[in-house]
Design a protein around this motif. Structure first.
Motif, PDB file in Angstrom:
ATOM      1  N   ALA A  32      -2.266 -26.080 -24.384  1.00 14.48           N
ATOM      2  CA  ALA A  32      -3.668 -26.132 -24.574  1.00 14.48           C
ATOM      3  C   ALA A  32      -4.395 -24.923 -23.774  1.00 14.48           C
ATOM      4  O   ALA A  32      -5.307 -24.405 -24.276  1.00 14.48           O
ATOM      5  CB  ALA A  32      -4.077 -27.514 -24.252  1.00 14.48           C
ATOM      6  N   ALA A  33      -3.768 -24.734 -22.837  1.00  8.18           N
ATOM      7  CA  ALA A  33      -4.551 -23.465 -21.971  1.00  8.18           C
ATOM      8  C   ALA A  33      -4.207 -22.138 -22.543  1.00  8.18           C
ATOM      9  O   ALA A  33      -5.117 -21.334 -22.823  1.00  8.18           O
ATOM     10  CB  ALA A  33      -3.946 -23.590 -20.449  1.00  8.18           C
ATOM     11  N   ALA A  36      -6.440 -22.054 -25.627  1.00  9.92           N
ATOM     12  CA  ALA A  36      -8.010 -21.558 -25.343  1.00  9.92           C
ATOM     13  C   ALA A  36      -7.939 -20.291 -24.878  1.00  9.92           C
ATOM     14  O   ALA A  36      -9.097 -19.696 -25.262  1.00  9.92           O
ATOM     15  CB  ALA A  36      -8.136 -22.562 -24.048  1.00  9.92           C
ATOM     16  N   ALA A  39      -8.119 -18.242 -27.973  1.00 13.14           N
ATOM     17  CA  ALA A  39      -9.364 -18.124 -28.802  1.00 13.14           C
ATOM     18  C   ALA A  39     -10.357 -17.247 -27.884  1.00 13.14           C
ATOM     19  O   ALA A  39     -11.080 -16.753 -28.856  1.00 13.14           O
ATOM     20  CB  ALA A  39      -9.733 -19.719 -28.616  1.00 13.14           C
ATOM     21  N   VAL A  59     -10.655 -19.241 -18.413  1.00 12.90           N
ATOM     22  CA  VAL A  59     -10.554 -20.245 -19.397  1.00 12.90           C
ATOM     23  C   VAL A  59      -9.338 -21.243 -19.463  1.00 12.90           C
ATOM     24  O   VAL A  59      -9.285 -22.320 -19.052  1.00 12.90           O
ATOM     25  CB  VAL A  59     -11.082 -19.881 -20.597  1.00 12.90           C
ATOM     26  N   ALA A  60      -8.171 -20.366 -19.198  1.00 12.36           N
ATOM     27  CA  ALA A  60      -6.740 -21.224 -19.193  1.00 12.36           C
ATOM     28  C   ALA A  60      -6.888 -21.859 -18.163  1.00 12.36           C
ATOM     29  O   ALA A  60      -6.377 -23.256 -17.652  1.00 12.36           O
ATOM     30  CB  ALA A  60      -5.859 -20.215 -19.353  1.00 12.36           C
ATOM     31  N   VAL A  63      -8.763 -25.171 -17.900  1.00 13.74           N
ATOM     32  CA  VAL A  63      -8.019 -26.012 -18.899  1.00 13.74           C
ATOM     33  C   VAL A  63      -6.954 -26.956 -18.130  1.00 13.74           C
ATOM     34  O   VAL A  63      -6.905 -27.984 -17.937  1.00 13.74           O
ATOM     35  CB  VAL A  63      -7.363 -25.555 -19.962  1.00 13.74           C
TER      36      VAL A  63
END
Length: 308
Positions: A32-33, A36, A39, A59-60, A63
Motif C-alpha cells: 500500500a505504501a 501511494a 501515485a 507519503v509512503a 502509510v
C-alpha cells in the motif's frame, strides 16, 4: 489519537497473532505504501525529480505509520530503512536516459545486496506483531506525560529515519542520473568501500547470531571476531556503506560534493544516538560491560594492542 482508545486495543489484539500474520500485515502495508508513493510520483509534475521522490517517500512513510498505529506496533516501520532505498534507486536508474551504465549497475547491485542482507537480518529476528523493538518501548514509557505516543512514533521513530536515509541517498542521485563522467579510480574505491561495508555488516551479524544462540554464552559479552575490535561493528559497516555511496556520487559529479551531509548525519546518528542507547542497555544488563567499554572502542578499531 490515543494509545488508550479502541483502535489501540484492536491493534493489541492483532499483535497477539502469529509470526506469519505479522509478516502478512507488513507486506500488505508496504505494498500500500509503494502504491501511494507511485501515485504521488505519477501525479506530481514540474519539481526536480529529487523533490518528487522526497514527497513520495514521505507519503509512503505516513502509510507505514498508519499501519503501525492500526496494529499498535512501531516496529512495522523497521524494514523501511532497507526496503525503500533499492526501490528508489531502481526508479532513478530506470528513469535515467540512455542505456544502463556500469556505474548505475554497480550502485544498484550494491544497494540491493545491502538491502537484502539487512532486511533478511530484520526478518530473522522479528517475532511478529507481538514483538516491538525495545527502544520504542522505552520511548513510549519515558515520554513526557502530555506528549502523545502517536506523535513520537510519527516524528521520531518513522519520519526522522526516513529523512536520514533520504539524506544518504542524495549522493546516489548523481551517481545514477548524471551522465558524462566515465568510470574511474574513484568508482573503484567506491565499490571496494561499499562492498567491504556489506561484508562487515553481514559478518558481524552472523557472528553475533552464532554467539547468542550458544547456551554456553548466556549472560556473556561477545568479544570475538569483529566484535573483538569494535563494540558495534554492524554500525561501523552501516556508516561505511553510506560513505561508499557518497564516493559514487562524487565520482559521477564532483559538484555534488555537498551531499557529504548524508554520511555525516549517519555518523552523528550512530555516534550520538544508536551507540549510547545500545551501550546503556548493555550496562544495565551486564555490569562487566563497563570494563568491556574501556577495552574495546565503540566503532573504529584501535591499535592491535587494545584487543585481547
Amino acid at each position: 489519537m490515543s494509545t488508550g482508545g479502541g483502535a489501540y486495543q484492536v491493534g493489541r489484539g492483532l499483535a497477539a497473532g502469529s509470526r506469519p500474520v505479522g509478516f502478512a500485515v507488513v507486506t500488505v502495508g508496504y505494498v500500500a505504501a509503494g502504491l501511494a508513493a507511485w501515485a504521488v510520483a505519477a501525479a506530481v509534475r514540474g519539481p526536480h525529480p529529487l523533490l518528487v521522490t522526497f514527497y513520495a517517500d514521505l507519503v509512503a512513510t505516513v502509510v507505514v505509520f498508519a499501519v503501525s498505529v492500526a496494529v499498535a506496533n512501531a516496529s512495522v516501520y523497521d524494514p523501511y530503512w532497507s526496503v525503500a532505498p533499492p526501490v528508489i534507486v531502481a526508479a532513478w536508474v530506470l528513469g535515467a536516459p540512455g542505456d544502463v551504465t556500469g556505474r548505475q549497475a554497480a550502485v544498484l547491485a550494491l544497494v540491493v545486496a545491502w538491502a537484502v542482507r539487512l532486511t533478511a537480518n530484520w526478518a530473522s529476528s522479528w517475532r511478529g506483531l507481538s514483538h516491538e523493538d525495545w527502544r520504542y518501548v522505552r520511548l513510549r514509557e519515558q515520554r513526557p506525560g502530555r506528549l502523545p505516543w502517536w506523535l513520537i512514533n510519527l516524528t521520531g521513530v518513522q519520519v526522522m529515519p526516513t529523512l536520514v536515509v533520504f539524506g544518504g541517498l542524495l549522493a546516489v542521485w548523481p551517481a545514477v542520473a548524471v551522465a558524462g563522467r566515465p568510470w574511474g579510480p574513484l568508482d573503484v574505491a567506491a565499490v571496494v568501500v561499499t562492498g567491504a561495508a556489506v561484508v562487515i555488516e553481514a559478518t558481524a551479524d552472523r557472528q553475533l547470531r552464532r554467539f547468542t544462540r550458544d547456551p554456553a554464552h548466556r549472560g556473556r559479552i561477545i568479544d570475538r571476531g569483529l566484535w573483538r575490535y569494535s563494540r558495534h561493528p554492524n554500525y561501523l559497516g552501516e556508516i561505511t556503506f553510506w560513505w561508499g555511496m557518497w564516493l559514487f556520487g562524487v565520482a559521477a559529479a564532483p559538484d555534488w560534493w555537498w551531499t557529504v551531509l548524508g554520511p555525516v548525519v549517519m555518523v552523528l546518528l550512530f555516534v550520538f544516538v544508536s551507540v549510547p542507547m545500545m551501550d546503556q542497555r548493555s550496562l544495565a544488563r551486564r555490569p562487566a560491560y563497563a570494563e568491556h567499554m574501556r577495552r574495546v572502542p565503540a566503532l573504529l578499531p584501535w591499535p592491535a594492542g587494545r584487543g585481547r
